[in-house]
Design a protein around this motif. Sequence first.
Motif, mmCIF file in Angstrom:
data_model
loop_
_atom_site.group_PDB
_atom_site.id
_atom_site.type_symbol
_atom_site.label_atom_id
_atom_site.label_comp_id
_atom_site.label_asym_id
_atom_site.label_seq_id
_atom_site.Cartn_x
_atom_site.Cartn_y
_atom_site.Cartn_z
ATOM 1 N N LEU A 1 0.819 -1.206 0.000
ATOM 2 C CA LEU A 1 0.000 0.000 0.000
ATOM 3 C C LEU A 1 0.861 1.268 0.000
ATOM 4 C CD1 LEU A 1 -2.756 -1.119 2.497
ATOM 5 C CD2 LEU A 1 -3.122 -0.507 0.106
ATOM 6 N N VAL A 2 1.896 1.286 0.835
ATOM 7 C CA VAL A 2 2.756 2.465 0.914
ATOM 8 C C VAL A 2 3.490 2.678 -0.409
ATOM 9 C CG1 VAL A 2 4.789 3.456 2.042
ATOM 10 C CG2 VAL A 2 3.030 2.348 3.419
ATOM 11 N N THR A 3 3.962 1.597 -1.024
ATOM 12 C CA THR A 3 4.642 1.709 -2.315
ATOM 13 C C THR A 3 3.703 2.262 -3.382
ATOM 14 O OG1 THR A 3 6.139 -0.123 -1.790
ATOM 15 C CG2 THR A 3 5.858 0.434 -4.114
ATOM 16 N N THR A 4 2.459 1.787 -3.380
ATOM 17 C CA THR A 4 1.478 2.304 -4.334
ATOM 18 C C THR A 4 1.263 3.792 -4.128
ATOM 19 O OG1 THR A 4 0.334 0.173 -4.452
ATOM 20 C CG2 THR A 4 -0.914 2.123 -5.135
ATOM 21 N N LEU A 5 1.148 4.215 -2.868
ATOM 22 C CA LEU A 5 0.937 5.625 -2.562
ATOM 23 C C LEU A 5 2.108 6.470 -3.033
ATOM 24 C CD1 LEU A 5 -0.625 7.927 -1.196
ATOM 25 C CD2 LEU A 5 0.442 7.249 0.969
ATOM 26 N N LEU A 6 3.337 6.024 -2.765
ATOM 27 C CA LEU A 6 4.522 6.800 -3.101
ATOM 28 C C LEU A 6 4.791 6.839 -4.601
ATOM 29 C CD1 LEU A 6 6.957 5.656 -0.258
ATOM 30 C CD2 LEU A 6 5.871 7.884 -0.508
ATOM 31 N N GLU A 7 4.577 5.720 -5.277
ATOM 32 C CA GLU A 7 4.940 5.625 -6.690
ATOM 33 C C GLU A 7 3.815 6.002 -7.641
ATOM 34 O OE1 GLU A 7 6.517 1.736 -7.399
ATOM 35 O OE2 GLU A 7 8.292 2.064 -6.135
ATOM 36 N N LYS A 8 2.552 5.801 -7.226
ATOM 37 C CA LYS A 8 1.443 6.017 -8.144
ATOM 38 C C LYS A 8 0.419 7.028 -7.643
ATOM 39 C CE LYS A 8 1.908 1.322 -9.959
ATOM 40 N NZ LYS A 8 1.238 0.019 -10.218
ATOM 41 N N GLY A 9 0.566 7.462 -6.391
ATOM 42 C CA GLY A 9 -0.338 8.465 -5.855
ATOM 43 C C GLY A 9 -1.575 7.865 -5.220
ATOM 44 N N LEU B 1 -4.700 3.930 -4.990
ATOM 45 C CA LEU B 1 -4.776 3.081 -3.802
ATOM 46 C C LEU B 1 -6.007 2.185 -3.785
ATOM 47 C CD1 LEU B 1 -3.688 5.055 -0.602
ATOM 48 C CD2 LEU B 1 -2.670 3.003 -1.573
ATOM 49 N N LEU B 2 -7.068 2.622 -4.437
ATOM 50 C CA LEU B 2 -8.330 1.886 -4.349
ATOM 51 C C LEU B 2 -8.171 0.440 -4.775
ATOM 52 C CD1 LEU B 2 -11.357 1.796 -3.813
ATOM 53 C CD2 LEU B 2 -11.720 2.555 -6.179
ATOM 54 N N TYR C 1 -11.550 11.242 -3.017
ATOM 55 C CA TYR C 1 -10.943 9.924 -2.873
ATOM 56 C C TYR C 1 -12.056 8.874 -2.822
ATOM 57 C CZ TYR C 1 -6.517 12.108 -1.300
ATOM 58 O OH TYR C 1 -5.352 12.836 -1.190
ATOM 59 N N PRO C 2 -11.922 7.787 -3.561
ATOM 60 C CA PRO C 2 -12.951 6.735 -3.535
ATOM 61 C C PRO C 2 -12.751 5.762 -2.375
ATOM 62 C CG PRO C 2 -11.294 6.193 -5.153
ATOM 63 C CD PRO C 2 -10.899 7.540 -4.578
ATOM 64 N N PHE C 3 -12.092 6.198 -1.343
ATOM 65 C CA PHE C 3 -11.822 5.372 -0.170
ATOM 66 C C PHE C 3 -11.734 6.298 1.033
ATOM 67 C CE2 PHE C 3 -7.832 6.419 -2.291
ATOM 68 C CZ PHE C 3 -7.153 7.075 -1.287
ATOM 69 N N THR C 4 -11.613 5.729 2.219
ATOM 70 C CA THR C 4 -11.509 6.534 3.440
ATOM 71 C C THR C 4 -10.365 6.020 4.306
ATOM 72 O OG1 THR C 4 -13.908 6.868 3.424
ATOM 73 C CG2 THR C 4 -12.746 7.404 5.460
ATOM 74 N N VAL C 5 -9.503 6.928 4.728
ATOM 75 C CA VAL C 5 -8.414 6.624 5.658
ATOM 76 C C VAL C 5 -8.725 7.319 6.980
ATOM 77 C CG1 VAL C 5 -5.951 6.881 6.171
ATOM 78 C CG2 VAL C 5 -6.697 6.349 3.832
ATOM 79 N N ILE C 6 -8.595 6.584 8.078
ATOM 80 C CA ILE C 6 -8.897 7.112 9.411
ATOM 81 C C ILE C 6 -7.647 6.992 10.270
ATOM 82 C CG2 ILE C 6 -10.359 6.873 11.458
ATOM 83 C CD1 ILE C 6 -12.341 5.371 9.569
ATOM 84 N N GLU C 7 -7.289 8.067 10.938
ATOM 85 C CA GLU C 7 -6.130 8.054 11.829
ATOM 86 C C GLU C 7 -6.594 8.324 13.257
ATOM 87 O OE1 GLU C 7 -1.892 10.438 12.403
ATOM 88 O OE2 GLU C 7 -2.797 10.317 10.400
ATOM 89 N N LEU C 8 -6.303 7.394 14.148
ATOM 90 C CA LEU C 8 -6.675 7.519 15.553
ATOM 91 C C LEU C 8 -5.426 7.808 16.379
ATOM 92 C CD1 LEU C 8 -8.925 4.330 15.874
ATOM 93 C CD2 LEU C 8 -9.612 6.614 15.102
ATOM 94 N N HIS C 9 -5.504 8.758 17.263
ATOM 95 C CA HIS C 9 -4.431 9.026 18.214
ATOM 96 C C HIS C 9 -4.940 8.599 19.593
ATOM 97 C CE1 HIS C 9 -1.804 12.054 15.786
ATOM 98 N NE2 HIS C 9 -2.248 11.055 15.028
#
Length: 200
Positions: A72-80, A84-85, A144-152
């Motif tokens: 997933l991280v590689t896809t984000l860095l290399e393809k934006g 990711l979807l 974005y056709p997806f949702t990312v959630i960050e919890l602290h």
Amino acid sequence: MSTPIQIQRLLIVFVAAALLAAVVPFALAQTNGGAQRFTAIAVNLSNVGRTGEGMVEIVVNRWSTEAERDRLVTTLLEKGPERLLSTLQDTKPVGYIRTPNSIGYDLHFARSTPGEDGGERITVATDRRISFWEATNRPRSFDYPFTVIELHIDRDGQGEGKMSVATKITADNEHKTIVLEDYANQPVMLHDIKRESMRR
């Protein structure tokens, strides 16, 4: 016939093997993390203010493997982020999120990294756009056709969360995970988060 010294050495080896057998599964469990459930109060950020509060449930049945994370991280860095979807959809579910107006969405990513003051930062992602949340002025990330959630989460298992419907996503190279860009300045969309471990 074995001497007392040989018997003593055999006992030491036996005890060491028994301890190793007991410690290794525990260490792996600590590394991989067990199943966890989070509950939170959701805030809908509409053009008329903070509205539509309701309960949200996030359940992590398993944590993403390093291979899944790296893909997933590689896809984000290399393809934006736009690419990711398909990568998320090709990853087996790790849990689910249930919002006030849904029966649930599969989570395809869940990772935990160290946070501040002994807490942790948890990132989860679903291959769906969660319609409960609306963002003021519809930023580009809202498409974005997806949702990312960050919890602290603090050391007591409580905290807050923010989501990609209000900001862009990026990669944390230090911890090799996906995070929200400029987290500190984004609106809180999940508050009063509470965590509990789940028994198998």
